[in-house]
Scaffold this active site. Structure first.
Site, mmCIF file in Angstrom:
data_model
loop_
_atom_site.group_PDB
_atom_site.id
_atom_site.type_symbol
_atom_site.label_atom_id
_atom_site.label_comp_id
_atom_site.label_asym_id
_atom_site.label_seq_id
_atom_site.Cartn_x
_atom_site.Cartn_y
_atom_site.Cartn_z
ATOM 1 N N HIS A 127 37.114 51.179 34.806
ATOM 2 C CA HIS A 127 38.177 50.373 33.954
ATOM 3 C C HIS A 127 39.339 49.083 35.399
ATOM 4 C CE1 HIS A 127 43.116 50.564 32.969
ATOM 5 N NE2 HIS A 127 43.563 50.670 34.222
ATOM 6 N N GLU A 128 38.843 49.542 36.633
ATOM 7 C CA GLU A 128 39.399 49.073 37.663
ATOM 8 C C GLU A 128 38.939 47.418 37.835
ATOM 9 O OE1 GLU A 128 41.626 49.466 39.809
ATOM 10 O OE2 GLU A 128 42.085 51.108 38.699
ATOM 11 N N HIS A 131 40.030 45.139 35.263
ATOM 12 C CA HIS A 131 40.769 44.177 35.695
ATOM 13 C C HIS A 131 40.685 42.861 36.753
ATOM 14 C CE1 HIS A 131 44.670 46.542 34.736
ATOM 15 N NE2 HIS A 131 43.936 47.515 35.536
ATOM 16 N N GLU A 191 46.346 46.834 30.799
ATOM 17 C CA GLU A 191 46.074 48.040 31.471
ATOM 18 C C GLU A 191 44.806 48.231 29.368
ATOM 19 O OE1 GLU A 191 46.437 50.652 33.058
ATOM 20 O OE2 GLU A 191 46.874 49.034 34.925
#
Length: 275
Positions: A127-128, A131, A191
């Protein structure tokens, strides 16, 4: 025309020129900064964090986090460019992790306690990283610049300001707002992009995508009556879980393909985190 007016006019002109920029999911957005400038901001911020936070020295824990992170980053598509990601574990009860432009990943020991399996940790790291791949911090700095409310923050990205307050705001734009007292969360759309991109990355590495749902459930429980740091800027709700479940068939297929290719990460979570 005053200085502010000129700044807004210039930003508006740039916005027109760059309006055709698209996110990995095809969403139109504006990016005003090049990769080199964002990488420099990420590197500077990461060095400052390493000076301020206590680095966790336990070798088994570092090996574990590196094992998971390296497996996930190995699946980054080639068009994003080649990079050796720096991975650092910080000794803190914060339930948090982050990734920065320039290929930097930070994981807090508090998160390792909550992410109970390598698959769950891979969910967060995927997820990070997503980004960063989706250039969400660049997008956020650019939005502030265009609005005329973030010129000093944007200046950090091109290395023209050393003001401590402005540095805090710049770190917030990189997703580090909770740790440094400035809250500048990613938007719902950003997100969602990071959730789905991250799910594909971790599944392509051979991790179990179903762990993404249990991870978010664990995160919600971890706060008790409060909200874990990670969720302060990464809202977890039923919509998020539903989106992941809708993507699960695709992710499961990616995992099957990875396993068929011999990808089966053997990352051993230290026993000290099992209590």
């Amino acid at each position: 025309m005053n200085k502010l007016g000129k700044t807004l006019l210039l930003a508006g002109s740039l916005a027109v020129l760059l309006s055709c920029s698209a996110s990995p999911t095809g969403r139109k957005r504006v990016l005003l900064y090049d990769d080199a400038k964002m990488s420099a901001l990420g590197a500077q911020s990461f060095e400052e964090i390493k000076q301020q936070e206590k680095i966790y020295s336990d070798q088994a824990t570092n090996d574990y986090v590196a094992c998971v992170a390296n497996a996930v980053t190995a699946e980054i598509p080639g068009h994003y460019g080649e990079a050796d990601w720096e991975v650092v574990v910080f000794d803190s009860e914060q339930v948090n992790a982050f990734a920065l432009p320039g290929a930097h990943i930070g994981v807090y020991t508090g998160l390792i306690k909550v992410a109970e399996t390598p698959d769950q940790l891979a969910t967060v790291i995927g997820h990070e990283i997503s980004h960063v791949l989706a250039e969400h911090s660049n997008e956020r700095l650019s939005q502030n610049q265009i609005a005329g409310i973030g010129t000093t923050v944007a200046a950090i990205a091109i290395g023209v300001s050393d003001n401590i307050e402005h540095k805090g705001l710049a770190m917030a734009a990189l997703g580090l707002g909770v740790q440094y007292g400035v809250l500048l969360p990613y938007g719902r759309t950003q997100e969602s992009e990071a959730d789905l991109m991250g799910l594909d990355l971790m599944a392509s590495a051979g991790f179990d995508p179903k762990a993404s749902v249990s991870l978010w459930q664990n995160m919600a429980k971890a706060g008790g009556g409060s909200v874990p740091e990670f969720l302060s800027t990464h809202p977890s709700n039923q919509t998020r879980i539903s989106d992941l479940e809708q993507r699960m068939a695709r992710a499961t297929q990616l995992q099957k393909q990875a396993i068929a290719q011999g990808k089966s990460p053997q990352c051993l979570r230290p026993a000290s985190f099992n209590d």
